[in-house]
Design an enzyme around this catalytic site. Structure first.
Site, PDB file in Angstrom:
ATOM      1  N   GLU A  73       1.847  -0.062  -4.895  1.00  0.00           N
ATOM      2  CA  GLU A  73       0.891   0.954  -5.320  1.00  0.00           C
ATOM      3  C   GLU A  73       1.637   2.270  -5.520  1.00  0.00           C
ATOM      4  O   GLU A  73       2.053   2.908  -4.561  1.00  0.00           O
ATOM      5  CB  GLU A  73      -0.211   1.136  -4.275  1.00  0.00           C
ATOM      6  CG  GLU A  73      -1.244   2.185  -4.688  1.00  0.00           C
ATOM      7  CD  GLU A  73      -2.164   2.591  -3.554  1.00  0.00           C
ATOM      8  OE1 GLU A  73      -3.310   2.965  -3.851  1.00  0.00           O
ATOM      9  OE2 GLU A  73      -1.739   2.550  -2.379  1.00  0.00           O
TER      10      GLU A  73
ATOM     11  N   ASP B  18       0.831  -1.202   0.000  1.00  0.00           N
ATOM     12  CA  ASP B  18       0.000   0.000   0.000  1.00  0.00           C
ATOM     13  C   ASP B  18       0.871   1.258   0.000  1.00  0.00           C
ATOM     14  O   ASP B  18       1.919   1.305   0.650  1.00  0.00           O
ATOM     15  CB  ASP B  18      -0.887  -0.034   1.244  1.00  0.00           C
ATOM     16  CG  ASP B  18      -1.854   1.127   1.315  1.00  0.00           C
ATOM     17  OD1 ASP B  18      -2.733   1.198   0.441  1.00  0.00           O
ATOM     18  OD2 ASP B  18      -1.728   1.937   2.246  1.00  0.00           O
TER      19      ASP B  18
END
Length: 617
Positions: A354, A325
């Site tokens: 990400e 993330d």
């Protein structure tokens, strides 16, 4: 006399409690790891007053911080076999107490585990919204937020058991890899279902199940020849994490004189040679949100902690990959060390980060061995990144019907024309949507033809395709109008009392006629893709779109697949002569979407707003 005995017994209990380790992390380790240094965190009241000894084990460092409740003990594990060691805590040269620590037998060939790749199709779920296999754990005494399915932003009760129960559905659909948003404990009092504000990095949230349940999920998936990807969060923790409430060091998290300071979210400051230092700091050190303290990856103790934690989960749960993330918000030198340590331990593993940016060069900067990153001597060691620019294009181009210089299918062509920027273009993740974006079928107002064209594109071009749960049955959701909960709706049928079960076919009172149309198309193309070698590893040959018709080939030395996407509102004929380079000496083809045989030595027609996937014969 009785009162005196009670007093003495109470003193004895207090002494035992005072002289024991309250927390030890990692809770255990494995013998035979590639990396031989292990940092053991020991936590208890005033534990720093003790000296540490471990018989027959080399202690490399004992680190005590300004917080006397912590001791970090680093040992050499090279010669430690399976079994238990005793960590002695001494005061005035006397052993006050000992802490047992276990080394387990490592799984055979664990280091050689193979991660996900471009032969896979990844399916993203939010576990709280997928299926409720065990209603008894919807609310738990050890966590603050209680279940409330009527609240779009509340806990709804989906769990690990629910995922396990519907693995057959995913297997039949054609999915090979599952990415679940985080499953670790998130003990925020509200909005905890997304689980990105984690409060314990070694514990599955009890509303999802147990650590053993997560391990069982991986095992059941491996029996089906499927892979499990963990969503790992390095950039921030939750405000209710036990360590946040008693920081090991002042710089364990990024702190600001004014208190809370939100990130400026400008990731370009990480590599902009003209960026001011205060702006770069504002991106990397600012908090993602009020409940998410920003972690300081430049602190070596923290960096070692999250590195070992990641390896612990791979080894414990037998994982096949990570999705990281907010990768590009981390201290970039720290996160590159984290990534390299994991890949050194598992050379065939895969990690996708990400990097939510809207420029291919800026995204490519973060991929391992990037020539762009090399300009400022940076290597992230991150194997895979996410193709957000393709997602940007997909969300608009199928509404652009007319032939135009910069609209429609030219957006796809231009995206792929920049593939040279990436160090490994086959290891890029493709998607039409995820848990942070509007649903693709919301964007295209349930137009199944537009859905089919979008799915054809991501499932046949280079890279690793990822689907978002429910898209295969046409689920809708608009976060701009209705908030995040709207794009994270419950999968119909995942709860025992649901009126409809979309996991089942229509003849079993399952999917509606419209849902079945989306599902059948998705299933057909996914199951064909499983054995499509040209799609897995083949080269890409693309042609400039004319009349909003995009043609490309995926090919290797033996086979070729021709893909045609007619984004025009009218039928269009295919000029065979123009595509001779891709067609070569092939004369016939099978359209895998319709099973029709086509002669490709002569002109043929592609219907309006339709795609074709032709296996050349």
């Amino acid at each position: 006399m009785n009162s005196r005995l009670i007093f003495l017994f109470t003193c004895f209990l207090f002494s035992c409690m005072y002289g024991q380790v309250e927390k030890i992390e990692p809770p255990f380790w494995w013998s035979g790891m590639q990396q031989n240094e292990l940092q053991i965190l020991c936590y208890a009241k005033d534990i720093a007053k003790y000296d540490i000894e471990i018989k027959d084990v080399t202690i490399l460092e004992v680190k005590k911080t300004e917080n006397k409740n912590y001791v970090f003990v680093t040992i050499d594990t090279q010669d430690i076999g399976p079994g238990k060691i005793a960590i002695d805590f001494k005061y005035n040269n006397k052993v006050e107490f000992s802490q047992s620590y276990e080394f387990k037998q490592r799984k055979e060939a664990s280091a050689q585990r193979k991660g996900f790749d471009s032969s896979d199709v990844m399916y993203l779920i939010m576990p709280d919204r997928f299926a409720n296999g065990d209603p008894k754990n919807d609310t738990h005494s050890h966590t603050l937020e209680k279940a409330d399915r009527s609240n779009p932003g509340g806990r709804h009760g989906g769990d690990i058991q629910g995922i396990i129960e519907y693995l057959g559905y995913l297997k039949d659909l054609g999915i090979t890899t599952l990415w679940s948003t985080p499953l670790l404990e998130d003990n925020e009092p509200t909005y905890s279902y997304h689980t990105y504000a984690q409060s314990d990095f070694y514990k599955i949230d009890p509303r999802y199940g147990t650590n053993d349940d997560y391990k069982r999920l991986a095992s059941e998936m491996h029996k089906l020849d499927m892979k499990l990807v963990m969503d790992y969060v390095t950039n921030h923790w939750g405000s209710k994490h036990w360590m946040i409430n008693d920081l090991p060091t002042k710089d364990w998290i990024h702190q600001w004189p004014e208190g809370f300071k939100r990130s400026n979210y400008r990731m370009t400051t990480q590599f902009d040679s003209n960026a001011s230092k205060i702006d770069a700091k504002g991106c990397m050190d600012g908090w993602f949100d009020t409940t998410m303290p920003d972690m300081n990856q430049s602190n070596p103790l923290l960096l070692k902690y999250i590195t070992q934690n990641a390896i612990w989960w791979i080894e414990y749960a037998d994982l096949d990959g990570f999705r990281v993330d907010t990768y590009s918000y981390n201290d970039k030198e720290g996160i590159s060390k984290w990534t390299k340590s994991i890949m050194d331990e598992y050379p065939n593993f895969n990690i996708v980060g990400e990097v939510w940016m809207h420029n291919q060069a800026q995204i490519a900067y973060w991929q391992k061995d990037s020539k762009i990153g090399a300009i400022d001597n940076f290597n992230s060691y991150l194997p895979s990144v996410m193709d957000f620019t393709l997602h940007d294009a997909i969300t608009v181009m199928f509404d652009e019907d007319e032939n135009a210089w910069d609209k429609g299918m030219i957006r796809a062509y231009e995206n792929f024309s920049n593939d040279f920027l990436y160090a490994n273009i086959n290891n890029v993740l493709l998607f039409t949507g995820n848990h942070d974006t509007n649903r693709i079928n919301e964007i295209y107002q349930s137009d199944i033809n537009k859905y089919k064209m979008a799915m054809t594109l991501i499932l046949t071009t280079r890279g690793i395709p990822q689907l978002y749960y429910g898209d295969e049955i046409g689920m809708l959701g608009n976060r701009d109008k209705n908030g995040d909960g709207d794009i994270r709706r419950d999968f119909p049928g995942g709860w025992p009392k649901d009126e409809q079960n979309a996991f089942l076919p229509p003849e079993k009172n399952g999917r509606t006629k419209d849902q079945e149309a989306f599902y059948a198309f998705t299933k057909k193309i996914l199951n064909w893709r499983k054995n499509a070698s040209t799609i897995h590893k083949g080269k890409l040959l693309q042609y400039i779109p004319f009349d909003n018709v995009y043609v490309y080939f995926r090919y290797n030395d033996e086979k070729s697949t021709m893909v045609i996407i007619n984004n025009n509102t009218k039928d269009r004929k295919v000029d065979i002569g123009r595509f001779k380079e891709g067609i070569k000496d092939f004369k016939t083809a099978v359209d895998i979407l319709t099973d029709n045989n086509i002669t490709i030595t002569e002109e043929f027609t592609v219907p309006a707003k339709t795609s074709m996937i032709l296996e050349l014969k």
